[in-house]
Design a protein around this motif. Structure first.
Motif, short mmCIF file in Angstrom:
data_model
loop_
_atom_site.label_atom_id
_atom_site.label_comp_id
_atom_site.label_asym_id
_atom_site.label_seq_id
_atom_site.Cartn_x
_atom_site.Cartn_y
_atom_site.Cartn_z
N ALA A 1 0.86 -1.17 0.10
CA ALA A 1 -0.08 0.11 0.07
C ALA A 1 0.84 1.52 0.11
O ALA A 1 0.57 2.20 -0.47
CB ALA A 1 -0.98 0.04 1.31
N ALA A 2 1.97 1.26 0.65
CA ALA A 2 2.86 2.36 0.79
C ALA A 2 3.50 2.65 -0.62
O ALA A 2 3.37 3.68 -1.23
CB ALA A 2 3.98 2.29 1.56
N ILE A 3 3.87 1.50 -1.32
CA ILE A 3 4.29 1.54 -2.68
C ILE A 3 3.27 2.30 -3.73
O ILE A 3 3.79 3.15 -4.39
CB ILE A 3 4.87 0.32 -3.14
CG1 ILE A 3 6.11 -0.08 -2.45
CG2 ILE A 3 5.28 0.41 -4.78
CD1 ILE A 3 6.44 -1.64 -2.66
N GLN B 1 6.00 4.82 -12.44
CA GLN B 1 4.96 5.26 -11.49
C GLN B 1 4.86 4.56 -10.15
O GLN B 1 4.20 4.92 -9.23
CB GLN B 1 3.95 5.59 -12.16
CG GLN B 1 3.96 6.52 -13.32
CD GLN B 1 2.62 6.60 -14.11
OE1 GLN B 1 1.70 6.40 -13.29
NE2 GLN B 1 2.63 6.98 -15.61
N LEU B 2 5.63 3.23 -10.09
CA LEU B 2 5.41 2.59 -9.00
C LEU B 2 6.86 2.07 -8.51
O LEU B 2 7.16 1.42 -7.64
CB LEU B 2 4.76 1.30 -9.24
CG LEU B 2 3.06 1.47 -9.41
CD1 LEU B 2 2.49 0.09 -9.54
CD2 LEU B 2 2.43 2.02 -8.28
N ALA B 3 7.84 2.72 -9.31
CA ALA B 3 9.34 2.64 -8.64
C ALA B 3 9.76 1.39 -8.57
O ALA B 3 10.40 1.05 -7.57
CB ALA B 3 9.46 3.47 -7.37
N SER B 4 9.40 0.32 -9.53
CA SER B 4 10.08 -1.01 -9.45
C SER B 4 11.25 -1.33 -9.91
O SER B 4 11.89 -2.31 -9.83
CB SER B 4 9.01 -1.78 -10.35
OG SER B 4 9.14 -1.50 -11.62
N ILE C 1 8.35 -8.59 -6.69
CA ILE C 1 7.11 -8.89 -6.58
C ILE C 1 6.19 -7.97 -5.72
O ILE C 1 4.84 -8.06 -6.02
CB ILE C 1 7.50 -10.33 -5.71
CG1 ILE C 1 8.03 -11.26 -6.62
CG2 ILE C 1 6.00 -10.99 -5.34
CD1 ILE C 1 8.53 -12.57 -6.01
N LEU C 2 6.80 -7.21 -4.82
CA LEU C 2 5.94 -6.35 -3.93
C LEU C 2 5.41 -5.15 -4.82
O LEU C 2 4.38 -4.72 -4.76
CB LEU C 2 6.58 -5.88 -2.72
CG LEU C 2 7.11 -6.90 -1.66
CD1 LEU C 2 7.85 -6.64 -0.44
CD2 LEU C 2 5.85 -7.52 -1.09
#
Length: 455
Positions: free
Chosen positions: A76-78, A362-365, A381-382
């Motif tokens: 959720a923080a990501i 946009q999700l900094a993977s 994975i997260l």
């Protein structure tokens, strides 16, 4: 007890009215959209699935934070834009973050700190990380309702290394060390199937075959009557992958690197195209050719589609223009005309670049800064789970609304980053969103769309 609340202070007046600021607004959160992410998780269950696949070797009598709470808080923080685990040192007291993981906002204990979450990311072994990766495939298989034929896009993206990470590899094109994470997406829904950490080099044929084989077999459990089609660029058009697909009732359409033998086959079509382009007033002319071709390493001939495009291009160092023919090749097991297969099937893989942008930018993977490759795979994975939650929120937006097809950054700005006051009573938790919230009606609609229908 010492009161650490800052004192009120004054700012310049507005329209001759005194402006005073204090810190007596009660328990509030700047991420009101956590409520939507909680609803998305209740519907999709992606964090619960990952938590069930994660090992927990802790002493049960000493556990303060169960695995689901830590996974849900991290994901959720990501999704809210807090991509680093250290951000949880601040968010562990956030009232809505507590609600998101199932704790009371005021009386509930603080959530896990950065050190605890970092230990969680480093806890799985290599085989346990494999099971977590397989859980992502299962998430796609059980969530997506398949048709008779489903296309899966496969591609990789470069992610720079942040130090001495395992698997980091020098990439001459990007002129730095890093990874080339492999991403697979379900085309019709735009949902991620799996993301795999790997070195920043072109994948070998055996590697492509291994990934395609395991993902296909895993998806066939919930999709027994669906024919799977693999789509990728020439990096994935490997003979090992095509052999396996043909031997296991699977289709493919891959880019194919050109060579002198292929150019000779379409030489006559290229000459005809040059003639018609010279006689035409159009800037570009395009034609297609399809034929059977067998490379030296292939056991059988395969269908190849050639796209030929003729146009005028500037001559280097000169002022004139010259006629040039650009030729692209595709190898496929699918039936249909060359134009249909190239324009309507293969070229639509360009949408995957947008999905990777959502995942990476946009999700900094690409924030894989752990030393261990296994821990970085867990991080990947997260971040993919965060993609699932954000995709779930977007899918709940009514199709007539302009935000139904927007990027995750826009959803975060319009629906997630909303101030909220949280009040906890004995038998009720009340969340008050701003009266002036611009997307208040949409927020309500999305939240109610997640609720089960029926009496």
């Amino acid at each position: 007890m010492t009161d650490a609340t800052p004192l009120p202070f004054d700012l310049p007046s507005v329209q001759r009215k005194k402006l005073t600021v204090d810190f007596a607004g009660g328990s509030q959160s700047s991420d009101g959209g956590l409520l939507l992410l909680r609803q998305a998780e209740r519907k999709l269950g992606v964090c619960g699935r990952l938590a069930d696949a994660m090992p927990d070797r802790r002493n049960a009598s000493r556990i303060r934070h169960d695995v689901f709470e830590m996974v849900m808080a991290r994901v959720a923080a990501i999704a809210c834009g807090h991509e680093d685990a250290i951000d949880l040192d601040r968010l562990r007291h956030d009232p809505l973050m507590k609600v998101t993981v199932g704790r009371c906002p005021i009386t509930g204990a603080p959530l896990a700190s950065q050190s605890t979450v970092s230990r969680l990311e480093n806890a799985p072994s290599k085989m346990e990380a494999v099971r977590l990766t397989a859980a992502l495939v299962d998430q796609a298989g059980t969530t997506v309702k398949p048709g008779k034929q489903e296309i899966l896009d496969i591609d990789d993206t470069f992610c720079a290394a942040h130090g001495g990470q395992q698997l980091a590899f020098w990439n001459a094109h990007h002129d730095e060390r890093g990874f080339a994470s492999m991403h697979i997406y379900h085309v019709a829904s735009g949902t991620p199937v799996v993301a795999i950490l790997r070195p920043a080099r072109t994948p070998k044929g055996t590697e492509v075959r291994t990934v395609i084989k395991h993902v296909t077999k895993r998806l066939r459990r919930p999709w027994p009557n669906t024919r799977i089609v693999w789509r990728g660029d020439s990096h994935y058009g490997r003979v090992e992958a095509m052999d396996w697909a043909e031997d296991n009732d699977t289709d493919y359409i891959f880019g194919l690197a050109g060579n002198a033998a292929l150019d000779a086959v379409v030489a006559e079509a290229a000459d005809n195209l040059r003639f018609h382009h010279a006689m035409s007033s159009k800037a570009k002319l395009r034609t297609f050719a399809s034929f059977l071709y067998q490379a030296g390493s292939w056991k059988r001939p395969r269908k190849v589609v050639a796209r030929l495009e003729c146009s005028l291009q500037p001559v280097a160092g000169e002022t004139g223009m010259r006629q040039e023919v650009d030729i692209r090749y595709v190898v496929t097991s699918l039936k249909g005309s060359g134009q249909h297969l190239y324009e309507n099937v293969y070229c639509r893989r360009g949408q995957m670049e947008n999905l990777i942008k959502l995942h990476k930018a946009q999700l900094a993977s690409d924030r894989m800064s752990c030393h261990s490759a296994t821990a970085n795979q867990v991080r990947l994975i997260l971040h993919t789970a965060a993609f699932w939650l954000m995709h779930g929120v977007r899918a709940a937006i009514p199709q007539a609304n302009p935000l139904a097809k927007c990027e995750f950054a826009t959803i975060r700005e319009r629906l997630i980053k909303i101030g909220a006051r949280v009040i906890e009573h004995i038998a009720r938790i009340r969340v008050q969103l701003p009266t002036s919230c611009p997307e208040g009606a949409l927020f309500r609609s999305v939240a109610l769309n997640f609720m089960p229908s029926g009496p």
